[in-house]
Design an enzyme around this catalytic site. Structure first.
Site, PDB file in Angstrom:
ATOM      1  N   GLU A  42       0.614  -1.265  -0.498  1.00 43.35           N
ATOM      2  CA  GLU A  42       0.203  -0.572  -0.378  1.00 43.35           C
ATOM      3  C   GLU A  42       0.814   0.967   0.009  1.00 43.35           C
ATOM      4  OE1 GLU A  42      -2.441   2.274   3.407  1.00 43.35           O
ATOM      5  OE2 GLU A  42      -2.208   0.493   3.629  1.00 43.35           O
ATOM      6  N   GLU A  72       5.793   3.060  11.889  1.00 47.43           N
ATOM      7  CA  GLU A  72       4.049   3.060  11.739  1.00 47.43           C
ATOM      8  C   GLU A  72       4.024   2.224  12.852  1.00 47.43           C
ATOM      9  OE1 GLU A  72      -0.055   1.916   9.262  1.00 47.43           O
ATOM     10  OE2 GLU A  72       1.991   2.686   8.323  1.00 47.43           O
TER      11      GLU A  72
END
Length: 457
Positions: A65, A144
């Protein structure tokens, strides 16, 4: 031009319509006109998520992604963001167990730009995918993970509960974020193979919703997507079926530096797309959907043993859905006291079912949530893609509200009685510890993990 058909407004659709088309390369296209405001939403769902990953390469769907925003054949570096935002639009992408999606909302006169950008990276991303972009985004995803999972209070709860609720080897056992070790192990060849397998037009659904001219929009889609070749190498995801009931309570205590004790639990519930799942959704809404819910009234208002109590539904199509309980305790209250009260409320609900007032309020709450999603061009584009990818029919998105409103109180009671039981849940109990003790616990856990991974090898 692509072949297609026009759908008329269905009962319960609120007058919304959608048309469906398919290009020769297999790309499914769904269009929905809405001329209320001069904007258009583009949404592209790829039928790939963490359930398609294999052991040792978890997190690859989510990593990809990020890679999709690192440049393509005609758009270099951060150009996708720059072009969309420079044209007055917004964009993003997300990954779940069951899909990866990309979306833009644009002023109507910039719709062609969004379609060209999505087609360029679908057709030519491999031309820009190299070691530099791979390392760059690997580091972004690892950071993240640290920020959203590893270094925040209760951050790993979702990961821990899904690992308990879905057994080892099950395609939903690991979450989309993946593990640090697997992210480190992913190679450029892994990424290239992943793209060729899953990022093909015949593995995608494209929806465009808003102030559009359907004929012109289809012409642009054919122009930019039509020449991208299909790919037939995709294997179906592993079977996610499980017994309806876990058969016993699965339990783990987590000792971490958190603000308060917490009780979290995941109940195995029916698959998304079924009437039984809608009934379970209504049950959870009555029990834990907001400040008027039974659990909030019992634990927060009456007993004052909790500062927050919620119960929501994680809908899944390829595996049992999860009913997600989250209670944060008040002061020095023990989790055992909270758990006893929760079980009392669930047992009472399973015996009595919802009152007429609770049923009306829960249906109104879910109706509002559905209408909020369908009422925006971006939300409707996403739902049309979701129902096309997961259930084969985008038109189902337009009547979902009607189906929720058709569920009866007896069905809600039956759903609670069948599955909101102590022998059908995975439980996490959080116990706060001091910073030094938390560090010792983390070191011990890391040592255990290293030893286990070494034995596996």
């Amino acid at each position: 031009m692509p072949m297609g058909h026009t759908a008329t407004a269905q009962a319960g659709s609120g007058g919304l319509t959608a048309t469906e088309h398919r290009l020769a390369n297999g790309l499914r296209v769904v269009l929905s006109e809405d001329h209320l405001t001069p904007v258009a939403a583009v949404c592209l769902w790829y039928d790939v998520g963490s359930r398609h990953e294999v052991k040792g390469r978890t997190g690859l769907a989510h990593l990809f992604e990020h890679l999709m925003f690192q440049g393509s054949g005609q758009v270099k570096g951060n150009g996708h963001f720059e072009l969309v935002q420079g044209a007055g639009g917004s964009l993003n992408g997300t990954t779940s167990f069951e899909r990866t999606n990309y979306f833009e909302t644009m002023p109507t006169h910039q719709l062609e730009l969004a379609l060209w950008l999505e087609a360029d990276r679908m057709g030519s991303l491999l031309a820009a995918l190299d070691d530099e972009s791979m390392e760059n985004q690997r580091d972004v995803v690892k950071n993240e993970r640290r920020q959203r999972y590893d270094n925040v209070p209760y951050g790993t709860a979702f990961e821990k509960l899904t690992a308990l609720a879905y057994p080892e080897g099950h395609p939903y056992h690991h979450t989309p974020i993946g593990s640090m070790a697997d992210l480190d192990a992913a190679t450029l060849d892994d990424a290239r193979t992943f793209f060729r397998t899953y990022y093909a037009p015949n593995n995608a659904v494209l929806s465009v919703v808003g102030d559009i001219d359907p004929e012109r929009t289809l012409a642009w889609i054919e122009k930019y997507f039509g020449s991208i070749p299909s790919h037939d190498g995709k294997q179906p995801p592993r079977d996610g079926a499980l017994p309806e009931i876990i058969g016993g309570q699965l339990r783990e205590e987590v000792r971490e530096e958190v603000p308060a004790r917490a009780l979290m639990a995941a109940y195995r519930l029916p698959h998304d797309g079924t009437r039984e799942c809608d009934a379970a959704d209504l049950a959870l809404t009555v029990l834990g959907g907001g400040e008027s819910s039974r659990l909030h009234n019992r634990l927060v208002r009456r007993d004052r043993t909790a500062v927050a109590a919620g119960f929501g539904l994680l809908r899944l199509a390829g595996a049992p859905s999860l009913g997600w309980l989250d209670v944060k305790t008040s002061g020095g209250v023990e989790v055992a006291q909270i758990e006893t009260a929760v079980d009392e409320e669930l047992a009472r609900f399973a015996e009595e079912g919802p009152t007429p007032e609770e049923m009306e309020r829960a249906q109104a709450q879910l109706e509002r949530e559905w209408l909020d999603r369908l009422g925006t061009v971006a939300g409707r584009a996403d739902e049309l893609c979701r129902f096309a990818v997961l259930f084969g029919d985008p038109q189902l998105a337009l009547t979902a509200v009607h189906r929720v409103l058709g569920v009866t109180a007896d069905e809600v009671k039956a759903a609670a009685r069948a599955q909101l039981r102590p022998d059908n849940r995975a439980v996490l109990v959080y116990e706060p510890v001091e910073p030094a003790e938390a560090a010792e616990e983390a070191d011990a856990a890391a040592t255990d993990t290293d030893a286990h991974e070494g034995a596996d090898k």
